[in-house]
Design an enzyme around this catalytic site. Sequence first.
Site, PDB file in Angstrom:
ATOM      1  N   THR A 173      31.600  35.152  31.267  1.00 17.22           N
ATOM      2  CA  THR A 173      31.854  34.818  32.769  1.00 17.22           C
ATOM      3  C   THR A 173      30.557  34.252  33.215  1.00 17.22           C
ATOM      4  OG1 THR A 173      33.284  36.827  32.991  1.00 17.22           O
ATOM      5  CG2 THR A 173      31.869  36.283  34.797  1.00 17.22           C
ATOM      6  N   VAL A 202      42.705  42.454  37.355  1.00 16.47           N
ATOM      7  CA  VAL A 202      41.572  42.010  38.399  1.00 16.47           C
ATOM      8  C   VAL A 202      40.599  42.680  38.050  1.00 16.47           C
ATOM      9  CG1 VAL A 202      41.025  41.472  40.416  1.00 16.47           C
ATOM     10  CG2 VAL A 202      43.413  41.000  39.908  1.00 16.47           C
ATOM     11  N   ASP A 204      35.869  42.977  38.457  1.00 22.49           N
ATOM     12  CA  ASP A 204      34.879  43.001  39.624  1.00 22.49           C
ATOM     13  C   ASP A 204      34.502  41.682  40.186  1.00 22.49           C
ATOM     14  OD1 ASP A 204      33.667  42.389  37.029  1.00 22.49           O
ATOM     15  OD2 ASP A 204      31.841  42.081  38.285  1.00 22.49           O
ATOM     16  N   GLY A 225      30.022  41.340  33.144  1.00 19.64           N
ATOM     17  CA  GLY A 225      30.183  42.681  32.218  1.00 19.64           C
ATOM     18  C   GLY A 225      31.638  43.222  32.248  1.00 19.64           C
ATOM     19  N   GLY A 227      34.479  44.578  34.097  1.00 17.66           N
ATOM     20  CA  GLY A 227      34.745  44.594  35.268  1.00 17.66           C
ATOM     21  C   GLY A 227      35.111  46.275  35.740  1.00 17.66           C
TER      22      GLY A 227
HETATM   23  N1  ASP Z   1      33.241  41.016  35.025  1.00 19.86           N
HETATM   24  C1  ASP Z   1      34.389  40.060  34.227  1.00 19.86           C
HETATM   25  C2  ASP Z   1      35.519  40.939  34.341  1.00 19.86           C
HETATM   26  O1  ASP Z   1      35.503  42.020  34.195  1.00 19.86           O
HETATM   27  C3  ASP Z   1      34.004  39.695  32.928  1.00 19.86           C
HETATM   28  C4  ASP Z   1      32.888  39.299  32.472  1.00 19.86           C
HETATM   29  O2  ASP Z   1      31.841  39.380  33.163  1.00 19.86           O
HETATM   30  O3  ASP Z   1      32.438  38.776  31.430  1.00 19.86           O
HETATM   31  O4  ASP Z   1      36.365  40.216  34.879  1.00 19.86           O
END
Ligand code: ASP
Length: 306
Positions: A173, A202, A204, A225, A227
């Site tokens: 991300t 969906v 975070d 990370g 979510g």
């Molecule tokens: N936080 C993002 C989600 O959970 C994924 C990521 O940060 O890699 O959609």
Amino acid sequence: MPKSTPIPTPRVLIHGGAGSRQPTPSQSMCLTEALIGGYESLKTGHSPLDAAESMICYLEKSGLFNAGRGSLRQLDGFQRMDASIMEGQSLSAGAVAGLEGYLHPICAARRIMADTDHVLIVGRHANRLARHFGLARLVHRKSSTPLMNKRNSRNTLNPKSQALYRQLGLYDTVGAVAMDRAGHLAAGASTGGVAVMLPGRVGDTPLIGAGVYADDTAGAISMTGLGESIIRAGMAKHMAILLGLGWTPLKAANYALKALVSRIQGEAGCLILDRTGRFAIRHTTPWMSAGYWNGCGKPVVKSRFP
Ligand code: ASP
């Protein structure tokens, strides 16, 4: 002699996700280029919001990250993207969730912030708005092999396989924070989600206070990370509160991340910048590709921040 308040130095920070895979050299190069562009944008008088948006756009367009062009697919084979952006002076924010077929979800979030009375727009209504705003399209390709169909859904959704797949494939991300000379702050993030997700999931990233927060009286935070864990712990706002209480970014990040792991076995990484320009990049995962620059020397981009 009266004690003078330090003049904030314009500064940009960027990340390309936290996870268990070592970032590639081309990802690191792309982060460096985006940092340079973001800092130039501040230097030429653009706002921290412009700088954060332009850095995230650069990464979305590259196809090297799990955002924009390179977004992961949900189990039905479709890319559904989430993004948010926030500025710290007026606490204005915009976000989009489940956006399909547009290259720059972060621009959709910005337009929702600037041109509507709302903060978060989801699904096909987000697509309609993106079309209305004339945003760049992503060639919409449905995966030829949806991961979920009647035959394989039971295997695909096996919790052990999910956990393993996530460990192998986290996360890529993208996110950014920026501060200008006047001490104004902005933060944003954009994602295609996580490996193995049900259609409509969906994370975070589009949730203000979970994935992103910016407040000129405290600081700016961009999370990455898992979510589900970041939402449950309300990470970005939690860290902003700690900064507002006078904690250093390092102490606030360590405290919130430690709580995330010990309370709910979460996984995350963060960019955290306070209103005086102090910052930290921390992660609970083995790797996090991220960097920073304040225009002096060369931009710094690393794969771990121990
Ligand atoms: N936080 C993002 C989600 O959970 C994924 C990521 O940060 O890699 O959609």
